[in-house]
Design an enzyme around this catalytic site. Structure first.
Site, PDB file in Angstrom:
ATOM      1  N   ASP A   1      35.209  -3.017  -5.532  1.00  0.00           N
ATOM      2  CA  ASP A   1      36.066  -2.500  -6.593  1.00  0.00           C
ATOM      3  C   ASP A   1      37.345  -1.830  -6.085  1.00  0.00           C
ATOM      4  OD1 ASP A   1      33.657  -3.116  -7.746  1.00  0.00           O
ATOM      5  OD2 ASP A   1      33.455  -1.234  -8.836  1.00  0.00           O
TER       6      ASP A   1
ATOM      7  N   TRP B   1      31.102   5.769  -4.752  1.00  0.00           N
ATOM      8  CA  TRP B   1      31.259   4.619  -5.627  1.00  0.00           C
ATOM      9  C   TRP B   1      32.595   4.715  -6.357  1.00  0.00           C
ATOM     10  CZ3 TRP B   1      25.706   5.925  -7.603  1.00  0.00           C
ATOM     11  CH2 TRP B   1      24.779   5.584  -6.592  1.00  0.00           C
TER      12      TRP B   1
ATOM     13  N   ARG C   1      28.748   6.261 -14.590  1.00  0.00           N
ATOM     14  CA  ARG C   1      29.571   5.987 -13.408  1.00  0.00           C
ATOM     15  C   ARG C   1      30.993   5.570 -13.755  1.00  0.00           C
ATOM     16  NH1 ARG C   1      25.191   1.846 -12.519  1.00  0.00           N
ATOM     17  NH2 ARG C   1      25.789  -0.102 -13.514  1.00  0.00           N
ATOM     18  N   ASP C   2      31.776   5.518 -12.685  1.00  0.00           N
ATOM     19  CA  ASP C   2      33.131   4.967 -12.687  1.00  0.00           C
ATOM     20  C   ASP C   2      34.096   5.774 -13.572  1.00  0.00           C
ATOM     21  OD1 ASP C   2      31.671   3.001 -11.353  1.00  0.00           O
ATOM     22  OD2 ASP C   2      31.625   1.652 -13.075  1.00  0.00           O
TER      23      ASP C   2
ATOM     24  N   GLU D   1      31.240  -0.960 -17.293  1.00  0.00           N
ATOM     25  CA  GLU D   1      31.476  -0.625 -15.893  1.00  0.00           C
ATOM     26  C   GLU D   1      32.980  -0.500 -15.659  1.00  0.00           C
ATOM     27  OE1 GLU D   1      28.249  -2.173 -13.054  1.00  0.00           O
ATOM     28  OE2 GLU D   1      28.805  -3.937 -14.216  1.00  0.00           O
TER      29      GLU D   1
ATOM     30  N   TRP E   1      29.201 -10.376 -10.000  1.00  0.00           N
ATOM     31  CA  TRP E   1      27.899  -9.900  -9.538  1.00  0.00           C
ATOM     32  C   TRP E   1      26.787 -10.930  -9.691  1.00  0.00           C
ATOM     33  CZ3 TRP E   1      27.718  -6.700  -6.003  1.00  0.00           C
ATOM     34  CH2 TRP E   1      28.619  -5.639  -5.929  1.00  0.00           C
TER      35      TRP E   1
END
Length: 525
Positions: free
Chosen positions: A58, A112, A189-190, A240, A326
Site C-alpha cells: 500500500d 500498517w 485500520r487504515d 480498506e 489480494w
C-alpha cells in the site's frame, strides 16, 4: 462472497490465513534473486515506481514539504511479510528518489497503513509544520487487535518519533472475548486524516468490516467518535484504506468525497477504489447516492490514495495505487527472480471533479502531464482501416499509444498490445456491446497464472461507435484511459520477452484507427 480477513497480509492487519502464510517463512526476495540465473533480462518497470528491492504494498498519502511530495509505502524484505513504512520523494509524480525505511518493523509490531498530514498551525504541539502520521499497528502481539498510533517528524517527514500508546483505541477489540468477536472487532485500520476548515478541526475515517467510522479531533491526539457511514449493499465487502477529502468541482461547487478500496467481485463489480460524493456536517458523512462510483475497473488498482496537487490544491488532486490484488498478491511474480522485487505503484493520475448528466459528480482521471516529458521518442503512424486484423509497424516494451477508433457495423473492435511474433500471446483492449474490456488471458504466463482473474470490463454506451484510448504499457502492466478519463482500467500483465508487438482487430465490420501516436520510454526513470 465472504470478505474474510485472510486476504490481508501481516503487513496490513492479517487474519489467520495470512498469518499462516507468514509462518511458512517465505524466502527473502534478495535471496530468491541470488539463486536465479543472473543472466535473466531485467523486467523492472521503466516509468512506474518500484521498490529498490523487496515487497512493495500500500502507498500512503503523500505530504508536500521541502519542495517535494513525500510518499511512504508499506515495504518488507519478503513477499507478503511484515514490515514498515519506506520513504520516497518526487517533485513531479514520475521520478522517485528512495530514502529507505522511516518507520521500521519492531518485534511483533509491524506498521500498517495510515496517512500523514502537515500540522501547519501546530495543533498537536510538535511544532508548526510538523509532519504527523497516524498508522495502524497491532497493540497486542497475541490477539493483534488494531489501533491507531501517532508518529511525528520535525524534518519534513524524513525521520519520525512514535508516541508509545495508541491515540485511537479499538474499544471493540479490547472488549472482545470469543474468537468470533475478536475476528469481527480486529478490523479497525487504515486511518485517513483531513483538515475540516469550516470547523477548525481534524476529521479521521477508519475502515471497519462493514462500515467507515468517523472521528474528530482538535489536536490529532485526542479523538472523539462520531457517526459511522454504513452502506446497505454488503456485497461490496469491507472498507480498506479509506480516503476522505473536500474538493471543488469544475462548476465551482464544493463536495466531500469518501473513497475506499473494496471487494465487489461477487456481484460483478471491481475490486478497486469505490467512492461517494456527499456532505460532511461535522459528525456525519451523507452520500448524494449510496450506489458507489469506481475510479478504476481493472484488477490491479488497490489501496489507492489521493492528495492535493501543490499548484492547485482546491480543484486538482493526484492519485496513486498499488497494482496488485489480494486474490493473488501473495504469489511470486516474474520480477522476484529477474530483479529481486515484487510490486509496483500505478502511474500518478491527476483527478478533477466534474458534473455529469443527471446531477451526479464524478472524478475524471488523466496521467500527470509530466509523464509525457520522459518519453525518449514520439512516432506518429498513418491512420488505417482494418478488416479482421493488422499489425502496426512498431514494437516496444515501455510506451504510451494514443489513438481514436471508429466503426459502424463492427461488433467487437480493439487494440492488442504485448503481441508475440506469432500472435499467440497478447493483451486485448476493446469495445464490445456495452463493455470496454481489457483481457490479459492470452498473456498468461506458465508458473505465474492470473486465472481466472483475467478479463476486466467497464460499462460504456452500447451505441457508441467511437472511442479515444490512451494505453500505457510498461514491461509488466497495462493502464487504459478511456475518452475524457471517466473510465480507467489497470492491470498487471506478465509479458514475456518477445511480447513487443501491437495490432488492431475487428469482428463484424471494418475498423478505422486514426491519430495514432506512440511515445516510447526507452530509459528507466
Amino acid at each position: 462472497m465472504t470478505h474474510d480477513l485472510s486476504r490481508r497480509t501481516v503487513l496490513q492487519g492479517a487474519g489467520l490465513g495470512a498469518l499462516a502464510l507468514f509462518a511458512s517463512a517465505s524466502t527473502p526476495l534478495a535471496a530468491q534473486a541470488q539463486t536465479t540465473a543472473q543472466a535473466q533480462a531485467s523486467l523492472r518497470s521503466v516509468f512506474h515506481m518500484t521498490p529498490p528491492s523487496g515487497w512493495l504494498c500500500d502507498p500512503q498519502r503523500p505530504v508536500f514539504t521541502n519542495g517535494a511530495y513525500q510518499l511512504y509505502y508499506l515495504h518488507s524484505g519478503q513477499n507478503n511479510g511484515p514490515g514498515g513504512w519506506d520513504h520516497a520523494t518526487t517533485t513531479d509524480g514520475v521520478a522517485f528518489t528512495h530514502h529507505g525505511t522511516v518507520m521500521p518493523l519492531q518485534p511483533d509490531f509491524p506498521v500498517w497503513s495510515g496517512s500523514a498530514v502537515v500540522d501547519t498551525a501546530n495543533t498537536a504541539g510538535f511544532g508548526a509544520g510538523a509532519v504527523i502520521a497516524l498508522a495502524t499497528q497491532p497493540t497486542d502481539g497475541v490477539r493483534k487487535y488494531q489501533e491507531q498510533y501517532l508518529y511525528w517528524s520535525t524534518d519534513g517527514g524524513f525521520t519520525f518519533t512514535m508516541l508509545p500508546d495508541p491515540v485511537i483505541v479499538n474499544t471493540d477489540g479490547r472488549a472482545a472475548q470469543t474468537t468470533a468477536e475478536i475476528e469481527n472487532a480486529e478490523w479497525f485500520r487504515d486511518p485517513k486524516v483531513h483538515w475540516d476548515a469550516a470547523r477548525n478541526e481534524w476529521v479521521c475515517v477508519i475502515g471497519r468490516a462493514r462500515y467507515a467510522a468517523f472521528y474528530t479531533s482538535p489536536d490529532l491526539t485526542n479523538w472523539q467518535l462520531q457517526h459511522n457511514f454504513d452502506f446497505p449493499n454488503h456485497d461490496l465487502g469491507g472498507i480498506e484504506c479509506p480516503d476522505l477529502f473536500q474538493m471543488r468541482a469544475g462548476d465551482g461547487s464544493w463536495h466531500w468525497v469518501l473513497g475506499a478500496s473494496m471487494d465487489a467481485y461477487s456481484i460483478g463489480l471491481p475490486m478497486t477504489y469505490a467512492y461517494w460524493t456527499g456532505t460532511w456536517d461535522g459528525t456525519r458523512f451523507t452520500a448524494d447516492d449510496l450506489t458507489p462510483q469506481w475510479l478504476d475497473w481493472g484488477w490491479d488498482w488497490y489501496a489507492a490514495v489521493t492528495w492535493p496537487k501543490a499548484e492547485s490544491p482546491d480543484d486538482r488532486r493526484l492519485a496513486i495505487a498499488w497494482m496488485n490484488n489480494w486474490k493473488y498478491a501473495a504469489r511470486d511474480v516474474p520480477t522476484d527472480a529477474s530483479d529481486g522485487y515484487n510490486g509496483q505503484n500505478s502511474v500518478v493520475r491527476e483527478l478533477r471533479l466534474e458534473a455529469q448528466s443527471g446531477g451526479r459528480y464524478s472524478l475524471l482521471s488523466s496521467p500527470v502531464d509530466a509523464l509525457a516529458g520522459y518519453a525518449t521518442s514520439t512516432v506518429s503512424l498513418p491512420g488505417q482501416t482494418v478488416t479482421g486484423s493488422a499489425v502496426l509497424p512498431w514494437s516496444g516494451r515501455a510506451y504510451e499509444i494514443e489513438l481514436d477508433l471508429t466503426w459502424d457495423t463492427a461488433t467487437n473492435v480493439g487494440l492488442s498490445v504485448g503481441r508475440s511474433a506469432d500472435g499467440s500471446r497478447h493483451t486485448n483492449i476493446g469495445k464490445a456491446g456495452a463493455e470496454l474490456y481489457v483481457d490479459r488471458a492470452p498473456s498468461d504466463l506458465a508458473g505465474f497464472s492470473l486465472q481466472p482473474y483475467t478479463r476486466a470490463a467497464a460499462p460504456i454506451d452500447a451505441a457508441a461507435r467511437s472511442v479515444h484510448l490512451r494505453v500505457f504499457v510498461d514491461t509488466q502492466s497495462v493502464e487504459v484511459f478511456v475518452n475524457a478519463g471517466h473510465t480507467v482500467v489497470s492491470q498487471q500483465v506478465h509479458f514475456a520477452e518477445g511480447d513487443t508487438g501491437i495490432s488492431l482487430y475487428t469482428d463484424g465490420g471494418p475498423l478505422t484507427a486514426s491519430a495514432i501516436t506512440i511515445r516510447e520510454f526507452g530509459t528507466a526513470i
